[in-house]
Write a protein that holds these residues in place. Structure first.
Motif, PDB file in Angstrom:
ATOM      1  N   VAL A   1      -2.235   5.042   1.480  1.00 18.03           N
ATOM      2  CA  VAL A   1      -3.407   5.799   1.019  1.00 18.03           C
ATOM      3  C   VAL A   1      -3.994   5.421  -0.649  1.00 18.03           C
ATOM      4  O   VAL A   1      -4.839   5.648  -0.712  1.00 18.03           O
ATOM      5  CB  VAL A   1      -2.468   7.287   0.880  1.00 18.03           C
ATOM      6  N   GLY A   2      -2.845   5.044  -1.001  1.00 18.89           N
ATOM      7  CA  GLY A   2      -3.074   4.876  -2.643  1.00 18.89           C
ATOM      8  C   GLY A   2      -4.101   3.458  -2.480  1.00 18.89           C
ATOM      9  O   GLY A   2      -4.801   3.147  -3.593  1.00 18.89           O
ATOM     10  N   ALA A   3      -4.035   2.474  -1.305  1.00 22.00           N
ATOM     11  CA  ALA A   3      -4.741   1.236  -1.347  1.00 22.00           C
ATOM     12  C   ALA A   3      -4.493   0.280  -2.725  1.00 22.00           C
ATOM     13  O   ALA A   3      -5.269  -0.206  -3.240  1.00 22.00           O
ATOM     14  CB  ALA A   3      -6.286   1.645  -1.269  1.00 22.00           C
ATOM     15  N   TYR A   4      -3.127   0.381  -3.217  1.00 13.54           N
ATOM     16  CA  TYR A   4      -3.036  -0.593  -4.514  1.00 13.54           C
ATOM     17  C   TYR A   4      -1.813  -1.508  -4.091  1.00 13.54           C
ATOM     18  O   TYR A   4      -1.070  -1.360  -2.974  1.00 13.54           O
ATOM     19  CB  TYR A   4      -2.379   0.327  -5.579  1.00 13.54           C
ATOM     20  N   ASP A   5      -1.952  -2.614  -4.944  1.00 15.11           N
ATOM     21  CA  ASP A   5      -0.791  -3.617  -4.855  1.00 15.11           C
ATOM     22  C   ASP A   5       0.303  -3.268  -5.617  1.00 15.11           C
ATOM     23  O   ASP A   5       0.222  -2.957  -6.617  1.00 15.11           O
ATOM     24  CB  ASP A   5      -1.497  -5.050  -5.365  1.00 15.11           C
TER      25      ASP A   5
ATOM     26  N   ILE B   1      17.086   4.729  -9.069  1.00 14.97           N
ATOM     27  CA  ILE B   1      16.162   5.855  -8.363  1.00 14.97           C
ATOM     28  C   ILE B   1      15.693   5.240  -7.014  1.00 14.97           C
ATOM     29  O   ILE B   1      14.892   4.309  -7.272  1.00 14.97           O
ATOM     30  CB  ILE B   1      15.494   6.486  -9.296  1.00 14.97           C
ATOM     31  N   PRO B   2      15.972   5.750  -5.900  1.00 16.49           N
ATOM     32  CA  PRO B   2      15.304   5.268  -4.579  1.00 16.49           C
ATOM     33  C   PRO B   2      13.713   5.442  -4.796  1.00 16.49           C
ATOM     34  O   PRO B   2      13.158   6.616  -5.193  1.00 16.49           O
ATOM     35  CB  PRO B   2      15.926   6.023  -3.747  1.00 16.49           C
ATOM     36  N   VAL B   3      12.989   4.628  -4.103  1.00 15.66           N
ATOM     37  CA  VAL B   3      11.371   4.714  -3.930  1.00 15.66           C
ATOM     38  C   VAL B   3      11.201   4.607  -2.498  1.00 15.66           C
ATOM     39  O   VAL B   3      11.208   3.550  -2.019  1.00 15.66           O
ATOM     40  CB  VAL B   3      10.698   3.601  -4.576  1.00 15.66           C
ATOM     41  N   VAL B   4      10.999   5.748  -1.973  1.00 17.43           N
ATOM     42  CA  VAL B   4      10.354   5.749  -0.469  1.00 17.43           C
ATOM     43  C   VAL B   4       9.096   5.056  -0.448  1.00 17.43           C
ATOM     44  O   VAL B   4       8.233   5.773  -1.034  1.00 17.43           O
ATOM     45  CB  VAL B   4      10.620   7.084   0.099  1.00 17.43           C
ATOM     46  N   THR B   5       8.733   4.320   0.084  1.00 21.26           N
ATOM     47  CA  THR B   5       7.608   3.377   0.101  1.00 21.26           C
ATOM     48  C   THR B   5       6.950   3.289   1.407  1.00 21.26           C
ATOM     49  O   THR B   5       7.680   2.645   2.222  1.00 21.26           O
ATOM     50  CB  THR B   5       7.646   2.081  -0.632  1.00 21.26           C
ATOM     51  N   HIS B   6       5.738   3.781   1.639  1.00 22.52           N
ATOM     52  CA  HIS B   6       4.990   3.483   2.857  1.00 22.52           C
ATOM     53  C   HIS B   6       4.516   2.244   2.659  1.00 22.52           C
ATOM     54  O   HIS B   6       3.238   2.022   1.940  1.00 22.52           O
ATOM     55  CB  HIS B   6       3.903   4.448   3.173  1.00 22.52           C
ATOM     56  N   CYS B   7       4.882   0.964   3.175  1.00 24.90           N
ATOM     57  CA  CYS B   7       4.479  -0.267   2.965  1.00 24.90           C
ATOM     58  C   CYS B   7       4.380  -1.108   4.200  1.00 24.90           C
ATOM     59  O   CYS B   7       3.386  -2.138   4.358  1.00 24.90           O
ATOM     60  CB  CYS B   7       5.498  -1.248   1.984  1.00 24.90           C
ATOM     61  N   GLY B   8       4.639  -0.594   5.417  1.00 22.50           N
ATOM     62  CA  GLY B   8       4.147  -1.162   6.697  1.00 22.50           C
ATOM     63  C   GLY B   8       2.719  -0.700   6.965  1.00 22.50           C
ATOM     64  O   GLY B   8       2.158  -0.168   6.375  1.00 22.50           O
TER      65      GLY B   8
ATOM     66  N   LYS C   1      -5.084  -2.714   2.890  1.00 24.00           N
ATOM     67  CA  LYS C   1      -5.178  -3.896   1.969  1.00 24.00           C
ATOM     68  C   LYS C   1      -3.934  -4.402   1.439  1.00 24.00           C
ATOM     69  O   LYS C   1      -4.007  -5.870   1.323  1.00 24.00           O
ATOM     70  CB  LYS C   1      -6.152  -3.696   0.970  1.00 24.00           C
ATOM     71  N   HIS C   2      -3.071  -3.586   1.131  1.00 18.36           N
ATOM     72  CA  HIS C   2      -1.700  -4.237   0.436  1.00 18.36           C
ATOM     73  C   HIS C   2      -0.234  -3.907   1.193  1.00 18.36           C
ATOM     74  O   HIS C   2       0.517  -3.788   0.682  1.00 18.36           O
ATOM     75  CB  HIS C   2      -1.695  -3.652  -0.824  1.00 18.36           C
ATOM     76  N   THR C   3      -0.517  -3.459   2.696  1.00 15.96           N
ATOM     77  CA  THR C   3       0.485  -3.229   3.612  1.00 15.96           C
ATOM     78  C   THR C   3       1.143  -4.484   4.002  1.00 15.96           C
ATOM     79  O   THR C   3       0.413  -5.370   3.998  1.00 15.96           O
ATOM     80  CB  THR C   3       0.191  -2.352   4.470  1.00 15.96           C
TER      81      THR C   3
ATOM     82  N   PRO D   1       3.824  -8.280   0.294  1.00 11.51           N
ATOM     83  CA  PRO D   1       3.754  -7.745  -1.192  1.00 11.51           C
ATOM     84  C   PRO D   1       5.128  -7.232  -1.707  1.00 11.51           C
ATOM     85  O   PRO D   1       5.431  -7.354  -3.053  1.00 11.51           O
ATOM     86  CB  PRO D   1       2.656  -6.931  -1.043  1.00 11.51           C
ATOM     87  N   MET D   2       5.630  -6.648  -0.649  1.00 11.67           N
ATOM     88  CA  MET D   2       7.060  -6.213  -1.077  1.00 11.67           C
ATOM     89  C   MET D   2       8.200  -7.079  -1.383  1.00 11.67           C
ATOM     90  O   MET D   2       9.038  -7.104  -2.119  1.00 11.67           O
ATOM     91  CB  MET D   2       7.506  -5.039  -0.042  1.00 11.67           C
ATOM     92  N   GLY D   3       7.868  -8.372  -0.689  1.00 16.17           N
ATOM     93  CA  GLY D   3       9.032  -9.535  -0.923  1.00 16.17           C
ATOM     94  C   GLY D   3       8.759  -9.970  -2.079  1.00 16.17           C
ATOM     95  O   GLY D   3       9.507 -10.367  -2.898  1.00 16.17           O
ATOM     96  N   ARG D   4       7.333  -9.891  -2.675  1.00 15.40           N
ATOM     97  CA  ARG D   4       7.104 -10.472  -3.914  1.00 15.40           C
ATOM     98  C   ARG D   4       7.866  -9.734  -5.137  1.00 15.40           C
ATOM     99  O   ARG D   4       8.119 -10.072  -6.005  1.00 15.40           O
ATOM    100  CB  ARG D   4       5.609 -10.810  -4.301  1.00 15.40           C
TER     101      ARG D   4
END
Length: 283
Positions: free
Chosen positions: A127-131, A149-156, A163-165, A169-172
């Motif tokens: 949704v945020g379309a950010y890297d 602090i946990p960060v629940v991240t929609h990264c799939g 563009k950044h899912t 990107p999460m591996g880096r």
């Protein structure tokens, strides 16, 4: 009931949505229109007023839940964080949730949210379309990793790629911040295998079950049957998430979907309560 049969005091749901009414209405409008994108209609099962939605969670046996919310542009996150802090303070059982966006001042308002008692953050790369590797977020990730602090991240990349899912990107990001308590939303759907790889590589990576294994998602992005053994082995790092109220089926269907994986009652107890309780220090 499901949780009583397992001998649990209730459920810990790390992925439920509560947000300002005008924002939630826009989210619902998105899901109303998402059919053409996915080829499947997405009716909102629990399109109720806020007070009724909270009451329903308690009726379902949820003892702790979140108010996942997220900005789609700069200038929203600090305001959303203020709303979420007030909501948590007035809503027993709600884990104080905050969010972020790559913008000037992000480190400041994230630090303020942490100091005010935020216990979990939400990041939505689609949704945020950010890297997530944007330089403006670098001090934020360091701060959150240090605070634990946990960060629940929609990264799939489900339900449609952004563009950044995806896992790269999460591996880096994790290579630079291996202690970041990343909670991969939706089990990383549809890149399940890649995100299981990250969870095996980084001890603080967890996955939430949101919408995964349900009839709806199995038609769209089926979980690979061959990966169930890895799922069982990660029993201590899978967390119950549901996406309530924005789900196109009854809440209990998510629970039944987990049950029919046939990974055993100990796995279900860990996923539906114990892992979340340990992560958030719930008594």
């Amino acid at each position: 009931m499901f949780w009583q049969r397992l001998g649990l005091p209730g459920l810990v749901d790390v992925h439920t949505h509560f947000m300002p009414e005008q924002v939630l209405r826009k989210v619902w409008a998105y899901f109303d229109a998402v059919g053409p994108l996915t080829g499947m209609e997405w009716p909102i099962t629990y399109r109720h007023e806020e007070e009724e939605r909270v009451a329903l969670l308690r009726e379902f046996g949820v003892r702790s839940f979140t108010s996942m919310l997220y900005p789609h542009k700069a200038g929203m996150a600090a305001w959303l964080n203020g709303w979420a802090a007030d909501f948590a303070e007035s809503t027993p059982g709600c884990l104080h949730t905050a969010t972020l966006f790559p913008e000037e001042g992000a480190e400041r308002y994230v630090r303020e949210a942490v100091e005010r008692g935020a216990r979990v953050f939400k990041a939505h790369l689609q949704v945020g379309a950010y890297d997530p590797n944007d330089a403006l977020l670098e001090p934020v990730w360091g701060l959150l990793a240090e605070a634990g602090i946990p960060v629940v991240t929609h990264c799939g990349s489900g339900p449609v790629p952004g563009k950044h899912t995806g896992p790269e990107p999460m591996g880096r990001l994790l290579a630079r911040h291996p202690r970041l308590r990343l909670v991969v939303a939706h089990m990383g759907m549809p890149e399940y295998t890649d995100f299981l790889d990250l969870a095996e590589r980084y001890r603080e990576v967890r996955l939430d079950t949101t919408m995964a294994f349900t009839d709806f998602s199995e038609r769209l992005s089926p979980f690979p049957a061959g990966e169930r053994a890895r799922l069982a082995a990660l029993a201590d790092r899978v967390l119950l998430g549901t996406d309530f109220p924005n789900i196109p089926y009854p809440y209990v269907h998510q629970l039944r979907a987990l049950e029919r994986l046939d990974l055993g009652d100990d796995w279900l107890r860990a996923v539906c309560h114990d892992n979340g309780a340990a992560l958030f220090g719930l008594t």
